[in-house]
Design an enzyme around this catalytic site. Structure first.
Site, PDB file in Angstrom:
ATOM      1  N   HIS A  26       0.802  -1.240   0.000  1.00 16.78           N
ATOM      2  CA  HIS A  26       0.000   0.000   0.000  1.00 16.78           C
ATOM      3  C   HIS A  26       0.826   1.278   0.000  1.00 16.78           C
ATOM      4  N   VAL A  30       1.301   1.743  -7.052  1.00 17.54           N
ATOM      5  CA  VAL A  30      -0.022   1.180  -7.332  1.00 17.54           C
ATOM      6  C   VAL A  30      -0.852   1.034  -6.058  1.00 17.54           C
ATOM      7  N   SER A 122       2.078  -7.682 -15.428  1.00 21.35           N
ATOM      8  CA  SER A 122       2.665  -6.580 -16.184  1.00 21.35           C
ATOM      9  C   SER A 122       2.670  -6.939 -17.664  1.00 21.35           C
ATOM     10  N   SER A 123       2.710  -5.913 -18.517  1.00 18.27           N
ATOM     11  CA  SER A 123       2.715  -6.168 -19.965  1.00 18.27           C
ATOM     12  C   SER A 123       3.979  -6.909 -20.424  1.00 18.27           C
ATOM     13  N   CYS A 124       4.997  -6.994 -19.566  1.00 23.99           N
ATOM     14  CA  CYS A 124       6.222  -7.698 -19.977  1.00 23.99           C
ATOM     15  C   CYS A 124       6.045  -9.217 -19.997  1.00 23.99           C
ATOM     16  N   TYR A 151      11.539 -11.503 -14.237  1.00 24.54           N
ATOM     17  CA  TYR A 151      10.329 -10.870 -13.670  1.00 24.54           C
ATOM     18  C   TYR A 151       9.094 -11.382 -14.413  1.00 24.54           C
ATOM     19  N   LYS A 155       5.722 -13.344 -13.042  1.00 24.50           N
ATOM     20  CA  LYS A 155       4.364 -12.820 -13.258  1.00 24.50           C
ATOM     21  C   LYS A 155       3.492 -13.845 -13.989  1.00 24.50           C
ATOM     22  N   THR A 179      -0.246  -1.908 -18.243  1.00 27.30           N
ATOM     23  CA  THR A 179       0.854  -1.427 -19.067  1.00 27.30           C
ATOM     24  C   THR A 179       1.812  -0.605 -18.185  1.00 27.30           C
ATOM     25  N   HIS A 194      11.658   3.374 -13.449  1.00 28.80           N
ATOM     26  CA  HIS A 194      11.186   3.319 -14.842  1.00 28.80           C
ATOM     27  C   HIS A 194      11.514   4.632 -15.558  1.00 28.80           C
ATOM     28  N   ASP A 284      17.572  -0.803 -25.144  1.00 26.57           N
ATOM     29  CA  ASP A 284      16.252  -0.287 -25.516  1.00 26.57           C
ATOM     30  C   ASP A 284      15.136  -1.132 -24.921  1.00 26.57           C
TER      31      ASP A 284
HETATM   32  N1  NDP Z   1       5.202   0.503 -11.993  1.00 22.83           N
HETATM   33  C1  NDP Z   1       4.820   0.032 -13.175  1.00 22.83           C
HETATM   34  O1  NDP Z   1       5.077   0.638 -14.228  1.00 22.83           O
HETATM   35  C2  NDP Z   1       4.058  -1.256 -13.257  1.00 22.83           C
HETATM   36  C3  NDP Z   1       3.727  -2.003 -12.134  1.00 22.83           C
HETATM   37  N2  NDP Z   1       3.013  -3.167 -12.292  1.00 22.83           N
HETATM   38  C4  NDP Z   1       2.698  -4.035 -11.143  1.00 22.83           C
HETATM   39  O2  NDP Z   1       2.007  -3.338 -10.132  1.00 22.83           O
HETATM   40  C5  NDP Z   1       2.382  -3.856  -8.850  1.00 22.83           C
HETATM   41  C6  NDP Z   1       2.850  -2.739  -7.951  1.00 22.83           C
HETATM   42  O3  NDP Z   1       3.934  -2.076  -8.572  1.00 22.83           O
HETATM   43  P1  NDP Z   1       4.439  -0.630  -8.069  1.00 22.83           P
HETATM   44  O4  NDP Z   1       3.424  -0.026  -7.194  1.00 22.83           O
HETATM   45  O5  NDP Z   1       4.914   0.084  -9.277  1.00 22.83           O
HETATM   46  O6  NDP Z   1       5.714  -1.012  -7.213  1.00 22.83           O
HETATM   47  P2  NDP Z   1       6.372  -0.209  -5.991  1.00 22.83           P
HETATM   48  O7  NDP Z   1       7.793  -0.634  -5.950  1.00 22.83           O
HETATM   49  O8  NDP Z   1       6.037   1.232  -6.088  1.00 22.83           O
HETATM   50  O9  NDP Z   1       5.600  -0.808  -4.736  1.00 22.83           O
HETATM   51  C7  NDP Z   1       5.724  -2.142  -4.372  1.00 22.83           C
HETATM   52  C8  NDP Z   1       5.299  -2.303  -2.952  1.00 22.83           C
HETATM   53  O10 NDP Z   1       5.495  -3.666  -2.555  1.00 22.83           O
HETATM   54  C9  NDP Z   1       6.122  -3.669  -1.287  1.00 22.83           C
HETATM   55  N3  NDP Z   1       6.955  -4.860  -1.108  1.00 22.83           N
HETATM   56  C10 NDP Z   1       7.992  -5.257  -1.859  1.00 22.83           C
HETATM   57  N4  NDP Z   1       8.529  -6.373  -1.350  1.00 22.83           N
HETATM   58  C11 NDP Z   1       7.815  -6.686  -0.248  1.00 22.83           C
HETATM   59  C12 NDP Z   1       7.880  -7.715   0.717  1.00 22.83           C
HETATM   60  N5  NDP Z   1       8.815  -8.679   0.646  1.00 22.83           N
HETATM   61  N6  NDP Z   1       6.989  -7.714   1.722  1.00 22.83           N
HETATM   62  C13 NDP Z   1       6.060  -6.747   1.822  1.00 22.83           C
HETATM   63  N7  NDP Z   1       5.932  -5.750   0.953  1.00 22.83           N
HETATM   64  C14 NDP Z   1       6.807  -5.712  -0.079  1.00 22.83           C
HETATM   65  C15 NDP Z   1       6.983  -2.430  -1.295  1.00 22.83           C
HETATM   66  O11 NDP Z   1       7.366  -2.055   0.004  1.00 22.83           O
HETATM   67  P3  NDP Z   1       8.867  -1.504   0.218  1.00 22.83           P
HETATM   68  O12 NDP Z   1       9.030  -0.376  -0.755  1.00 22.83           O
HETATM   69  O13 NDP Z   1       8.839  -1.094   1.642  1.00 22.83           O
HETATM   70  O14 NDP Z   1       9.759  -2.664  -0.084  1.00 22.83           O
HETATM   71  C16 NDP Z   1       6.079  -1.423  -1.989  1.00 22.83           C
HETATM   72  O15 NDP Z   1       5.187  -0.838  -1.089  1.00 22.83           O
HETATM   73  C17 NDP Z   1       3.459  -4.912  -9.104  1.00 22.83           C
HETATM   74  O16 NDP Z   1       2.881  -6.186  -9.101  1.00 22.83           O
HETATM   75  C18 NDP Z   1       3.949  -4.574 -10.485  1.00 22.83           C
HETATM   76  O17 NDP Z   1       4.409  -5.714 -11.155  1.00 22.83           O
HETATM   77  C19 NDP Z   1       2.613  -3.617 -13.521  1.00 22.83           C
HETATM   78  C20 NDP Z   1       2.901  -2.908 -14.639  1.00 22.83           C
HETATM   79  C21 NDP Z   1       3.655  -1.678 -14.618  1.00 22.83           C
HETATM   80  C1  F7E Z   2       6.786  -1.753 -16.725  1.00 23.40           C
HETATM   81  C2  F7E Z   2       7.940  -2.499 -17.346  1.00 23.40           C
HETATM   82  O1  F7E Z   2       9.160  -1.823 -17.113  1.00 23.40           O
HETATM   83  C3  F7E Z   2      10.343  -2.442 -17.607  1.00 23.40           C
HETATM   84  O2  F7E Z   2      10.386  -2.418 -18.999  1.00 23.40           O
HETATM   85  P1  F7E Z   2      10.573  -1.146 -19.868  1.00 23.40           P
HETATM   86  O3  F7E Z   2       9.265  -0.715 -20.407  1.00 23.40           O
HETATM   87  O4  F7E Z   2      11.623  -1.394 -20.889  1.00 23.40           O
HETATM   88  O5  F7E Z   2      11.048  -0.097 -18.779  1.00 23.40           O
HETATM   89  P2  F7E Z   2      11.705   1.296 -18.553  1.00 23.40           P
HETATM   90  O6  F7E Z   2      10.628   2.220 -18.154  1.00 23.40           O
HETATM   91  O7  F7E Z   2      12.810   1.125 -17.599  1.00 23.40           O
HETATM   92  O8  F7E Z   2      12.345   1.745 -19.959  1.00 23.40           O
HETATM   93  C4  F7E Z   2      11.579   2.077 -21.088  1.00 23.40           C
HETATM   94  C5  F7E Z   2      12.445   2.617 -22.193  1.00 23.40           C
HETATM   95  O9  F7E Z   2      12.938   3.889 -21.790  1.00 23.40           O
HETATM   96  C6  F7E Z   2      14.338   3.993 -22.062  1.00 23.40           C
HETATM   97  N1  F7E Z   2      14.947   4.978 -21.155  1.00 23.40           N
HETATM   98  C7  F7E Z   2      15.477   6.171 -21.555  1.00 23.40           C
HETATM   99  N2  F7E Z   2      16.018   6.821 -20.515  1.00 23.40           N
HETATM  100  C8  F7E Z   2      15.768   6.034 -19.425  1.00 23.40           C
HETATM  101  C9  F7E Z   2      16.076   6.200 -18.045  1.00 23.40           C
HETATM  102  O10 F7E Z   2      16.680   7.164 -17.625  1.00 23.40           O
HETATM  103  N3  F7E Z   2      15.650   5.205 -17.212  1.00 23.40           N
HETATM  104  C10 F7E Z   2      14.957   4.108 -17.656  1.00 23.40           C
HETATM  105  N4  F7E Z   2      14.548   3.180 -16.753  1.00 23.40           N
HETATM  106  N5  F7E Z   2      14.679   3.925 -18.977  1.00 23.40           N
HETATM  107  C11 F7E Z   2      15.088   4.876 -19.834  1.00 23.40           C
HETATM  108  C12 F7E Z   2      14.813   2.572 -21.872  1.00 23.40           C
HETATM  109  O11 F7E Z   2      16.063   2.356 -22.489  1.00 23.40           O
HETATM  110  C13 F7E Z   2      13.684   1.789 -22.531  1.00 23.40           C
HETATM  111  O12 F7E Z   2      13.848   1.771 -23.924  1.00 23.40           O
HETATM  112  C14 F7E Z   2      10.447  -3.911 -17.342  1.00 23.40           C
HETATM  113  O13 F7E Z   2      11.773  -4.178 -16.966  1.00 23.40           O
HETATM  114  C15 F7E Z   2       9.365  -4.457 -16.545  1.00 23.40           C
HETATM  115  O14 F7E Z   2       9.631  -4.179 -15.210  1.00 23.40           O
HETATM  116  C16 F7E Z   2       8.034  -3.904 -16.855  1.00 23.40           C
HETATM  117  O15 F7E Z   2       7.043  -4.582 -16.737  1.00 23.40           O
END
Ligand code: NDP
Ligand code: F7E
Length: 324
Positions: A26, A30, A122-124, A151, A155, A179, A194, A284
């Site tokens: 939380h 997300v 995740s979309s990956c 990862y 998933k 996404t 990211h 990339d």
């Molecule tokens: N961010 C994105 O672009 C995307 C995210 N998602 C999915 O959404 C979900 C949430 O992602 P997001 O909010 O970005 O991630 P964050 O890293 O922002 O948040 C993840 C949370 O999980 C907690 N957490 C991690 N490890 C543990 C553990 N061992 N025990 C308890 N809590 C834990 C973290 O706590 P702490 O920080 O204290 O470790 C944190 O609060 C994931 O499943 C991710 O795959 C999917 C697509 C894209």
């Molecule tokens: C959500 C998704 O996120 C990850 O995949 P990704 O989409 O490739 O993630 P990204 O956001 O880190 O990068 C997107 C693009 O952007 C370019 N890029 C430029 N400059 C920076 C830069 O400064 N940082 C980062 N991180 N990327 C950069 C980078 O080279 C790439 O071409 C997965 O590992 C997986 O975790 C997943 O599910």
């Protein structure tokens, strides 16, 4: 242990505002958006634990927690998450931690009587060269993108675990595949985040220092689809209320931009006026991953926040909460 309470006469998700809901993760991007959404809707019985209070990789602790709290609903937004560099550098963490968290939470939720669980992937999960836009049935049709396959495998196992528990136990476990997300409470770490928060921070710091150029990664040509996390939270609530199927569901904006176009947009929102230098020694990643979100649209849900508005909102949150 009893397993799930799945009777058809029990109230729907939205009509049961007193129901106990465990939002795992939380404090993350997300999880925090889901908590904001649930509170705004009037839910009053959220169960929340920080990572320090409950390490979800520890099976015995997770079981004790579920035995004591017995939540009715679970939204699993806790995971090991990071951008392309973090995924590529820490493959063991990304596969092991995610498998542990999701296996512990999904299994305990079933065994301690949770009515419905939503798992976030995740979309990956999709093949590197999947057809675009990517439909749900492209899963497991080709090789994964190497920078995040560890990862992605975790998933995919989470999706399959939800399906297996539905098939064997008739338990209501669903999976949403978002996404690339962004918004308040994102991770702005310079290397492990990211692309969107990484650029926002780097451009902001360059503006403050009066730097003439900023280095960005890769070639700028990959295409990505971005969704504001408040839209995702709305979609998660929609799925908790309206979807109970075997197949996972894509959650995207339907709009893609090149990384170069994204950089120009972030630059404009931040107000950085210098040059961009592309470091092509950095990966990339996948060339394109636009999801086909027509299944969710067909059920009645679409996102509302444009990328430009979402960037403005995120930058104002960054200015208030992150910058030094
Ligand atoms: N961010 C994105 O672009 C995307 C995210 N998602 C999915 O959404 C979900 C949430 O992602 P997001 O909010 O970005 O991630 P964050 O890293 O922002 O948040 C993840 C949370 O999980 C907690 N957490 C991690 N490890 C543990 C553990 N061992 N025990 C308890 N809590 C834990 C973290 O706590 P702490 O920080 O204290 O470790 C944190 O609060 C994931 O499943 C991710 O795959 C999917 C697509 C894209
Ligand atoms: C959500 C998704 O996120 C990850 O995949 P990704 O989409 O490739 O993630 P990204 O956001 O880190 O990068 C997107 C693009 O952007 C370019 N890029 C430029 N400059 C920076 C830069 O400064 N940082 C980062 N991180 N990327 C950069 C980078 O080279 C790439 O071409 C997965 O590992 C997986 O975790 C997943 O599910």
């Amino acid at each position: 242990m009893s397993g799930a309470n799945n009777d058809a006469t029990s109230p729907s998700f939205l009509s049961d505002k007193l129901a106990k809901i465990f939002v795992a993760g939380h404090r993350g991007l997300v999880g925090s958006a889901i908590v904001r959404k649930l509170l705004a809707l009037g839910f009053t019985n959220l169960v929340l634990r920080t990572h320090a209070e409950l390490d979800l990789t520890r099976q015995a602790d997770v079981e004790s927690f579920f035995a004591a709290e017995k939540p009715r609903f679970v939204i699993l937004a806790a995971a090991k998450v990071g951008g392309i560099h973090a995924n590529n550098t820490y493959p063991a963490d990304f596969i092991a931690v995610n498998l542990q968290i999701q296996t512990n939470v999904i299994d305990a939720a079933y065994r301690f009587g949770v009515k419905k669980l939503l798992f976030l992937g995740s979309s990956c999960i999709y093949p590197k060269f999947a057809p675009q836009p990517i439909p749900e049935n492209a899963l497991l049709t080709g090789p994964l993108e190497p920078t995040n396959e560890w990862y992605a495998i975790a998933k995919i196992a989470g999706i399959k675990m939800c399906q297996a528990y539905r098939i064997q136990y008739n338990w209501d476990a669903i999976s949403g595949m978002p996404t690339n997300l962004y918004g308040p409470h994102d991770n702005f770490h310079p290397e492990n985040s990211h692309v969107l928060p990484a650029m926002m921070r780097r451009f902001h710091e360059a503006k403050v220092k009066g730097a003439e150029e900023v280095v960005v990664w890769g070639t700028g040509s990959p295409l990505r689809e971005f969704l504001h996390v408040d839209d995702l939270a709305d979609g998660v609530v929609f799925m908790m209320e309206s979807y109970s199927g075997l197949e996972h569901v894509n959650v995207g904006s339907g709009k893609e931009v090149t990384i170069k176009e994204l950089a120009e947009l972030v630059k404009e929102v931040v107000g950085f006026e210098g040059r961009l230098v592309w470091d092509s020694t950095k990966p990339d990643g996948t060339p394109r991953k636009l999801m086909d979100s027509s299944k969710l649209a067909g059920l009645g849900w679409t996102p509302k926040i444009s990328l430009k508005d979402g960037l403005v909102d995120t930058y104002s949150w960054y200015l208030e909460n992150v910058k030094q």
